[in-house]
Design an enzyme around this catalytic site. Structure first.
Site, short mmCIF file in Angstrom:
data_model
loop_
_atom_site.label_atom_id
_atom_site.label_comp_id
_atom_site.label_asym_id
_atom_site.label_seq_id
_atom_site.Cartn_x
_atom_site.Cartn_y
_atom_site.Cartn_z
N VAL A 167 34.38 -7.02 76.82
CA VAL A 167 34.45 -5.55 76.87
C VAL A 167 33.06 -4.99 76.57
CG1 VAL A 167 36.89 -5.36 76.25
CG2 VAL A 167 35.16 -5.36 74.44
N CYS A 168 32.88 -3.72 76.89
CA CYS A 168 31.62 -3.02 76.66
C CYS A 168 31.29 -3.06 75.18
CB CYS A 168 31.77 -1.57 77.13
SG CYS A 168 30.31 -0.55 76.85
N PRO A 169 30.08 -3.35 74.72
CA PRO A 169 28.87 -3.51 75.54
C PRO A 169 28.55 -4.96 75.91
CG PRO A 169 28.23 -3.43 73.25
CD PRO A 169 29.74 -3.39 73.28
N MET A 170 29.41 -5.93 75.52
CA MET A 170 29.06 -7.33 75.78
C MET A 170 29.04 -7.64 77.27
SD MET A 170 27.97 -8.74 73.21
CE MET A 170 27.79 -10.41 73.86
N THR A 171 29.81 -6.88 78.07
CA THR A 171 29.77 -7.09 79.52
C THR A 171 28.32 -7.01 80.01
OG1 THR A 171 30.41 -4.76 79.57
CG2 THR A 171 32.09 -6.36 80.18
#
Ligand code: SF4
Ligand code: SF4
Ligand code: SF4
Lengths: 78, 312
Positions: free
Chosen positions: A15-19
């Site tokens: 999920v954001c921000p790891m994407t």
């Protein structure tokens, strides 16, 4: 390098921000002009990541829907 | 339109200006409310604020709900001194009482969703209209870069929202459906392998066009939607949209006309929304949109008019 021999990155579980972080790390690996295929979930990742790649000057080669996920193929800026 | 923000930090009136000195609890204690248009503070100004809050207050600054800054704990007998010190630091006191308040903006200038340079527009509104003149009551303006309206323009007396209405170039569209994922309102569908926009459901946020990886969407109609009569507090009223797809200058003109109309028609202690309800939305719209082409006037539906009411 053709799209077939592209490195593959699966961020469907992120999920954001790891994407975006994972995409950046993978792009560092492929080097300028290299091709990366990213598998991402529908919704927020696909609404923002192709757009960010485009804004930053990378070339989007193909975007295909695969059920609930998307395959986005990008050529890194030379 | 190009405004240098430093202009706002060069006060024109240095005399012991009392507007902007807010009485707080504690004997003879005041809070100096400073003008921070669009919520942008330079590093230099932050250093000055730190210094001034130590010298005249209690070493604190407060952030207000409208992106402003206050220095609390100032003694009334030090007004002349701090007025001069603020002027030297290049900062103005903000409006209080029955006057226009500092214009608020979202971060549309740098936000990926922004359709508009919100900072520039807010600064220009300040430069042209925030003259400290007395009005029937407070008068608040907010600018937002897209339909997400983070700065709550519909809850201000005047609100401006940057819009970009998409159109699909069918020959370039591959039907990849990224735009479908980008739309929060389900207003894009794929029909026969091509993206199709449902005009009735679309709020012209432009997210679909920005997300399209192949640039298969254009935004032929862009500009600003204009809302009026919003407010928040003991009574609440959601601003009504009166004009759409305005160019920057058209929007600025309209803000000026609305402010003048409110000055001339508002009763004391009455916010714009109440004045508009008394006069009728149609009459207000005609009075403030004067020279604008008719297609830019929002058609006021009975539902929109019914929704423009006072809530408690
Ligand atoms: S209103 Fe839109 S442009 Fe402004 S900060 Fe929110 S999302 Fe960004
Ligand atoms: S994102 Fe672009 S190319 Fe893909 S379906 Fe939408 S308009 Fe067509
Ligand atoms: S402009 Fe916004 S609301 Fe309209 S179709 Fe595109 S994403 Fe949806």
């Amino acid at each position: 390098m053709s799209a077939e021999s592209a490195a593959i990155l699966d961020i469907t579980g992120e999920v954001c921000p790891m994407t975006l972080v994972r995409v950046r790390m993978a792009l560092d690996e492929v080097g300028p002009g290299g091709v990366l295929r990213i598998l991402m979930a529908a919704g927020e990742p696909v609404a923002s990541i192709p757009r960010t790649l485009k804004d930053e000057g990378h070339e989007l080669l193909a975007v295909e829907r695969r059920g609930d996920a998307f395959s986005v193929t990008v050529r890194k800026r030379p | 339109m190009s405004v240098d923000p430093s202009e706002f930090y060069t006060p024109k009136v240095i005399d012991a200006q009392l507007t902007g000195m807010i009485k707080t609890v504690g004997e003879n204690k005041y809070s100096a409310r400073l003008k921070v248009p669009a919520g942008i503070l330079t590093a230099g100004l932050l250093e000055s604020l730190a210094r001034l809050s130590r010298a005249y207050g209690r070493g604190e600054v407060y952030l207000t709900a409208r992106l402003g800054v206050e220095i609390p704990g100032i003694s009334g007998d030090r007004f002349p001194e701090i007025s001069r010190a603020l002027a030297d630091a290049g900062v103005s006191l903000a409006g209080c009482g029955p006057r226009m308040r500092t214009t608020v903006a979202c971060k549309g200038t740098v936000c990926p969703h922004g359709n508009l340079d919100t900072f520039q527009l807010a600064w220009e509104i300040e430069r042209r209209f925030n003259d400290g003149a007395v009005l029937p009551h407070k008068f608040k303006v907010a600018v937002a870069g897209c339909a997400s309206t983070c700065s709550k323009p519909q809850l201000n007396d005047v609100g401006l929202v940057g819009v970009a209405e998409p159109a699909v170039r069918a020959e370039a569209c591959t039907g990849c459906s990224v735009c479908v994922e980008a739309c929060h309102l389900d207003a894009v569908r794929i029909v026969d392998g091509k993206a199709v926009i449902d005009r009735a459901g679309c709020v012209a946020c432009g997210d679909c066009a920005k997300a399209c990886p192949l640039a298969a969407m254009d935004t032929p109609r862009t500009g600003l939607h204009l809302f009026a009569g919003g407010r928040w507090g003991r009574e609440r009223q959601v601003g009504i949209r009166i004009a759409e797809f305005l160019a920057g200058e058209e929007a600025l003109d309209a803000v000026g006309r609305i402010k003048a109309w409110y000055r001339d028609n508002g009763a004391r202690k009455e916010r714009l929304g109440q004045t508009v309800l008394r006069a009728g939305v149609g009459r207000f719209q005609a009075a403030v949109l004067g020279g604008l082409p008719r297609e830019k006037w929002t058609r006021i539906t009975p539902e929109a008019e019914a929704g423009f009411r006072v809530m408690r």
